[in-house]
Design an enzyme around this catalytic site. Structure first.
Site, mmCIF file in Angstrom:
data_model
loop_
_atom_site.group_PDB
_atom_site.id
_atom_site.type_symbol
_atom_site.label_atom_id
_atom_site.label_comp_id
_atom_site.label_asym_id
_atom_site.label_seq_id
_atom_site.Cartn_x
_atom_site.Cartn_y
_atom_site.Cartn_z
ATOM 1 C CB CYS A 198 -35.693 87.005 82.421
ATOM 2 S SG CYS A 198 -37.359 87.436 81.958
ATOM 3 C CB CYS A 220 -37.603 84.334 81.379
ATOM 4 S SG CYS A 220 -37.838 85.916 80.175
#
Length: 298
Positions: A34, A37
């Site tokens: 991600c 993230c």
């Protein structure tokens, strides 16, 4: 529940739920693949580190390795970020993507929740000592107050009330440059505190205040010639320098009543500095504000 799920639950209970009994836990649901993230992670880590002494900790949950936990929290996209206290979700931090946004929310939560923290414990220990220093300073013993605040500064140099009290004691002792330097050395967070703002006002007020050798003589001169506004301002400055805030306020209020616009409102500006230096929550300031309002709006 599978053995793996049981293990995940036990790990989550140990690493997240148990610490949340006394701390505010930021839960970061993330994954290695991600990108957002990874972009958010340094922000969360920095803020959590900055707030560690306030009782904030960061827990990271890899959704790939903890699918059961992620499902329990209904995590549908990542990054998802929650704040937990005493085993209950206290806030959704997912939309807070900047340091400023995170700090604003955390500050609100920390004011509302009974978080156990190093800062709270230190505040409890320092509070009676700070009160003692303030009392001594209020009684006019600047040197003794400075000695108390110097000792406190060795224990907590960045504590706003300690730094502000020490600066105001330095001002009262006539050491204005040292007071200014002490506040300039504070960190960014402490420098923004209202106590420190009050101390800066005390420094500004002291810079404007000029001691008058014959204060009674100047007061008599003003009484004989009330239209000499410059003399009135010198009298107010002398009264501030002598620690006579009641006299200074009365002199400034009388000047405002006579001509509120004189010298671009200099008397009112000086009175507001005095209010800030004393402390806007102080009952004395409230009483003087009522007098000012009566003059301005009466």
């Amino acid at each position: 529940m599978t053995p793996a799920e049981k293990e995940a639950v036990e790990t989550f209970r140990r690493d997240v739920v148990e610490p949340s009994m006394t701390k505010l836990v930021i839960i970061d649901f993330w994954a290695e693949w991600c990108g957002p993230c990874k972009a958010l992670a340094p922000v969360l880590e920095k803020v959590a580190a900055d707030y560690a002494a306030k009782g904030v900790v960061l827990a990271k949950v890899d959704v790939d390795a903890n699918q059961f936990i992620a499902a329990q929290f209904q995590v549908r996209s990542i990054p998802t970020v929650y704040a937990m206290f005493q085993g209950q979700l206290a806030a959704d931090l997912t939309n807070a993507r900047t340091e400023s946004q995170l700090r604003t929310i955390l500050d609100q939560l920390l004011r509302q929740l009974p978080i156990q923290s190093e800062d709270a414990q230190q505040d409890a220990e320092l509070e009676p000592l700070i009160a003692m220093g303030e009392q001594v300073l209020g009684e006019g013993d600047a040197e003794r107050a400075l000695a108390i605040f110097n000792q406190l500064a060795e224990m907590a140099p960045e504590h706003p009330s300690v730094a502000a009290g020490r600066a105001r004691a330095l001002v009262a002792a006539g050491r204005i440059d040292e007071a200014e330097a002490s506040l300039a050395a504070l960190g960014e967070e402490a420098a923004k505190a209202p106590e420190v703002t009050r101390a800066r006002s005390a420094i500004a007020l002291a810079k404007d205040a000029t001691p008058v050798a014959d204060l009674a003589g100047l007061a008599a001169e003003v009484a004989a010639n009330p239209d000499d506004y410059d003399a009135r301002m010198r009298l107010a400055g002398g009264q501030v320098a002598a620690g006579d805030r009641d006299g200074a306020a009365a002199t400034l209020l009388a000047l405002i009543a006579a001509d509120r616009e004189w010298n671009d409102g200099a008397a009112r500006q000086q009175l507001l500095k005095l209010f800030e230096a004393v402390g806007l929550e102080d009952p004395w300031v409230s009483a003087q504000r009522r007098k000012l309002s009566a003059i301005l709006f009466g």
